[in-house]
Design an enzyme around this catalytic site. Sequence first.
Site, short mmCIF file in Angstrom:
data_model
loop_
_atom_site.label_atom_id
_atom_site.label_comp_id
_atom_site.label_asym_id
_atom_site.label_seq_id
_atom_site.Cartn_x
_atom_site.Cartn_y
_atom_site.Cartn_z
N HIS A 82 -0.22 3.43 8.00
CA HIS A 82 -1.21 4.16 7.19
C HIS A 82 -1.12 3.75 5.72
CE1 HIS A 82 -2.46 8.10 5.10
NE2 HIS A 82 -3.56 7.45 5.44
N HIS A 118 0.76 -1.26 0.00
CA HIS A 118 0.00 0.00 0.00
C HIS A 118 0.79 1.30 0.00
CE1 HIS A 118 -0.29 -0.25 4.74
NE2 HIS A 118 0.93 -0.39 4.31
N HIS A 119 2.12 1.26 0.24
CA HIS A 119 2.89 2.52 0.29
C HIS A 119 3.44 2.97 -1.07
CE1 HIS A 119 2.77 2.44 4.63
NE2 HIS A 119 3.52 1.36 4.72
N ALA A 120 3.48 2.07 -2.06
CA ALA A 120 4.13 2.42 -3.33
C ALA A 120 3.47 3.65 -3.96
CB ALA A 120 4.10 1.24 -4.29
N ASP A 170 -1.02 5.06 2.87
CA ASP A 170 -0.84 6.37 2.22
C ASP A 170 -0.86 6.34 0.69
OD1 ASP A 170 1.64 5.06 2.17
OD2 ASP A 170 2.80 6.86 2.63
#
Length: 375
Positions: free
Chosen positions: A178, A139-141, A180
């Site tokens: 998170h 989910h951060h990429a 993000d």
Amino acid sequence: MAETPDKRRVAYYYDPDVGSYTYGLGHPMKPHRIHVTHHLVSAYNMLDKMHVLRAKRASAETMTRFHTDEYVHFLSRVTPETADELTYHGTRFLVGEDNPAFEGVFEFCSMSAGGSIAAANRLASGSADIAINWAGGLHHAKKREASGFCYINDIVLGILELLRTYPRVLYVDIDCHHGDGVEEAFYTTDRVMTCSFHKYGEYFPGTGTQEDRGRGRGKGYAVNVPLKDGITDESYKSVFEPVISRILEVYRPSAVWLQCGSDSLAGDKLGCFNLTMHGHAACVQFFRKQNIPLVLVGGGGYTVKNVARTWCYETACALGIEVDERLPWNEYFEWFGPRYRLEVLGNNMEDLNMREGSLDKVRINALKHLSELRP
Ligand code: ZLM
Ligand code: CA
Ligand code: ZN
């Protein structure tokens, strides 16, 4: 689980090569956990109860539906030897030790993303009710760079696929960090609502306050639930269920994407929450009983034996089957001692969310924001 024994058609995406990649010595992210999870799923005889599929690997061109051409081109050619030069001495694309240019990084990404895209298409075509890709959830990429162990955002690519068919997609993220990258990708649209539960305060990536709620047409369609250390099953449920129930009422999603990061479990190497396996899986069971097309992906999770236990159990939850708490014999059996059980127990850390009614404030605030959604 006995409360919803009715069956769902489950599609399970697994690439037998995914577990052989390594981020490097001492790196906390271990793709091998996907392989161990699969062994447990197999030992419990779940493979013949669902469609077990190997997805087509995502091509560079497919990845550019979200990422820039320049970044994907970089990722497709970088090697440990050329990394320094191609990143302009660690200033572009990959910054710092979190995202090393490991051997085979592009292939690894193409499996993770390929699984999530195929999972999305399986739902959208109506041939599955629940699709699982434990190798996804990164989910951060970001559009033009890697972040927090994530290089290609399989979730964004998968949700873009769902949006070809479904008018509204709900994204829920129970990883301790998170979500993000997913939030940012859909920050200005009302066709995707994102909702992340995460530790907030002196913790990576540092974003995700309750005031961050989306922009433009997307105003109100990003929901953040910032939490403190030590949250228990009971506390988590007391905010998860009312917030998600209200979202389902006001947003009426046509599909749900659940990121099941298991660094929110008690005893995780990088996480700081105190959820048991059953508390974590309650989130999966909650969505399963809504009868909305559902994608389950992995994400964080750094205490490998607990990651494998939890994702195995959540696969059983998707299927709606009972499982024996005593682990069946499998290749990794000795990892699961001394109790050899399908369980992740809580510990005695203090639940800081219970100090000064902080969790009540977070819940009330989230519900207030949702009631203000433009009608
Ligand atoms: N240093 N090695 C969660 C992503 C969390 C940024 C602090 C790196 C580590 C961590 C890497 C072996 C998800 C930060 C950390 C040291 C700047 C983070 C390599 C240990 C090691 O021993 C390590 C050389 C490494 C990385 C710890 N990094 C712990 N926490 C976070 C990223 C990803 O779970 O949400 C989804 C998959 N990074 O805190 C630093 C600020 C880099
Ligand atoms: Ca999260
Ligand atoms: Zn995480």
